[in-house]
Write a protein that holds these residues in place. Sequence first.
Motif, short mmCIF file in Angstrom:
data_model
loop_
_atom_site.label_atom_id
_atom_site.label_comp_id
_atom_site.label_asym_id
_atom_site.label_seq_id
_atom_site.Cartn_x
_atom_site.Cartn_y
_atom_site.Cartn_z
N ARG A 61 3.72 5.65 -1.12
CA ARG A 61 4.13 5.40 -2.91
C ARG A 61 3.12 3.70 -3.14
O ARG A 61 3.36 3.47 -3.61
CB ARG A 61 5.69 5.75 -3.32
CG ARG A 61 5.96 6.76 -3.12
CD ARG A 61 7.54 7.08 -3.20
NE ARG A 61 8.47 6.32 -2.55
CZ ARG A 61 9.16 6.81 -1.72
NH1 ARG A 61 8.55 8.10 -1.63
NH2 ARG A 61 10.30 6.24 -1.41
N PHE A 62 3.87 3.13 -2.11
CA PHE A 62 3.09 1.30 -2.17
C PHE A 62 1.81 1.20 -2.17
O PHE A 62 1.46 0.90 -3.67
CB PHE A 62 4.00 0.58 -0.61
CG PHE A 62 3.13 -0.66 -1.24
CD1 PHE A 62 4.06 -2.05 -1.84
CD2 PHE A 62 1.70 -1.10 -0.51
CE1 PHE A 62 3.55 -2.64 -1.56
CE2 PHE A 62 2.28 -2.63 -0.72
CZ PHE A 62 2.71 -2.84 -1.37
N THR A 63 0.92 1.80 -1.54
CA THR A 63 -0.40 1.84 -1.75
C THR A 63 -0.84 2.67 -2.80
O THR A 63 -2.05 2.48 -3.59
CB THR A 63 -0.65 2.71 -0.30
OG1 THR A 63 -0.70 3.84 -0.26
CG2 THR A 63 -0.45 1.96 0.83
N GLY A 64 -0.10 3.92 -3.41
CA GLY A 64 -0.76 4.72 -4.73
C GLY A 64 -2.06 5.47 -3.73
O GLY A 64 -2.37 6.50 -4.51
N GLU A 65 -2.75 5.67 -2.62
CA GLU A 65 -3.41 6.26 -1.67
C GLU A 65 -2.95 7.20 -0.51
O GLU A 65 -1.46 7.25 -0.33
CB GLU A 65 -4.14 5.20 -0.90
CG GLU A 65 -4.61 4.08 -1.98
CD GLU A 65 -5.67 4.59 -3.19
OE1 GLU A 65 -6.45 5.79 -2.84
OE2 GLU A 65 -5.84 4.21 -3.77
N PHE A 66 -4.04 8.18 0.20
CA PHE A 66 -3.82 8.65 1.30
C PHE A 66 -3.69 8.47 2.39
O PHE A 66 -4.88 8.04 2.30
CB PHE A 66 -3.08 10.26 0.61
CG PHE A 66 -2.52 10.43 -0.07
CD1 PHE A 66 -1.43 11.67 -0.47
CD2 PHE A 66 -2.74 10.37 -1.66
CE1 PHE A 66 -0.70 11.67 -1.76
CE2 PHE A 66 -2.63 10.90 -3.02
CZ PHE A 66 -1.64 11.41 -3.18
N PRO A 67 -4.01 8.75 3.84
CA PRO A 67 -3.79 8.40 4.66
C PRO A 67 -5.48 8.47 5.00
O PRO A 67 -5.93 6.88 5.52
CB PRO A 67 -3.32 9.33 6.07
CG PRO A 67 -1.82 10.18 5.31
CD PRO A 67 -2.81 9.82 3.64
#
Length: 199
Positions: A61-67
């Motif tokens: 959630r913090f990054t707004g990105e996925f692995p």
Amino acid sequence: MSDVVSGFVPRMLLDPDIGLFRADERVFTAMLDVWQAQMLARGLPSRTIKQRYQLLERFQRFTGEFPWQWRPADIDEFLADLRSGEKPISLRILRSYNNAVAMFCSFLTHPGHGWGKFCERTFGDILSRICFEWNMPRHTTDDAVPARKRSFTKAELQRLFDYLDDLVDQEYAAGSKRAPPVTRLGGVQSLLRLRASPA
């Protein structure tokens, strides 16, 4: 050579006849679920597993990105934010958070699990590790444990033993009946108890 990705990727994600609506969210949840199953199989406590699972959700959630989109700067920014807020986390917690993210990335990038090929095929991106020696907090003896809970240093132990040796010598020099039992028992509590009792 088959296009099927081997490993621990759930079959429902591999079926070409099943479309992946909100693919990024579904794949991330599947990754967490498979990692959770692996931790359960390793016998980790359920509380530890739950905390790690929730931390990875929080990091996402913090990054707004996925692995498959994460970069080393993401973990740096996440942990820096946690260390610089109104209630900064301790170094011990910082280390455990960093380790959890590192373990998750290591799990995903292991070729035997199949997630790397899956992400490359599905999202056109490659999974990578984001935690390295240069961006992970180092573990030293004095940094993470409050003084009231830390272990004795070698110098402190040496001073304690020297002090106890001096007490035994004093008892012998005074001709006290306490000297032989103190020497025989050799325990700090025994020595202090005997010193407190009348000679």
